[in-house]
Design a protein around this motif. Structure first.
Motif: not given
Length: 69
Positions: A1-9, A11-13
């Motif tokens: 599954m693709a990773r999504r950014p979180k509410k408080h983060h 930007d993804l690494p």
């Protein structure tokens, strides 16, 4: 599954961005293969009753898809 950014983060690494890119490349090839019979050949439902007739319909659609490609 693709990773999504979180509410408080937001930007993804870089590692997860690369992971998402690799998944998207593979998914694009697979999804278009299944989307073509559904959209162009209207195979959202099997028309015939019975396993033999239904499998024949799917096989004919696969042959047509391969010939068209």
């Amino acid at each position: 599954m693709a990773r999504r950014p979180k509410k408080h983060h937001p930007d993804l690494p870089a590692r997860l961005k690369r992971y998402n890119h690799l998944i998207a490349q593979r998914r694009a090839k697979v999804e278009t293969t299944f989307a073509t019979p559904k959209c162009r050949m209207h195979l959202t439902r099997i028309r015939y009753v019975g396993l033999i007739k239904a499998s024949a319909q799917v096989q004919l659609a696969a042959i047509a898809f391969n010939m068209r490609r």
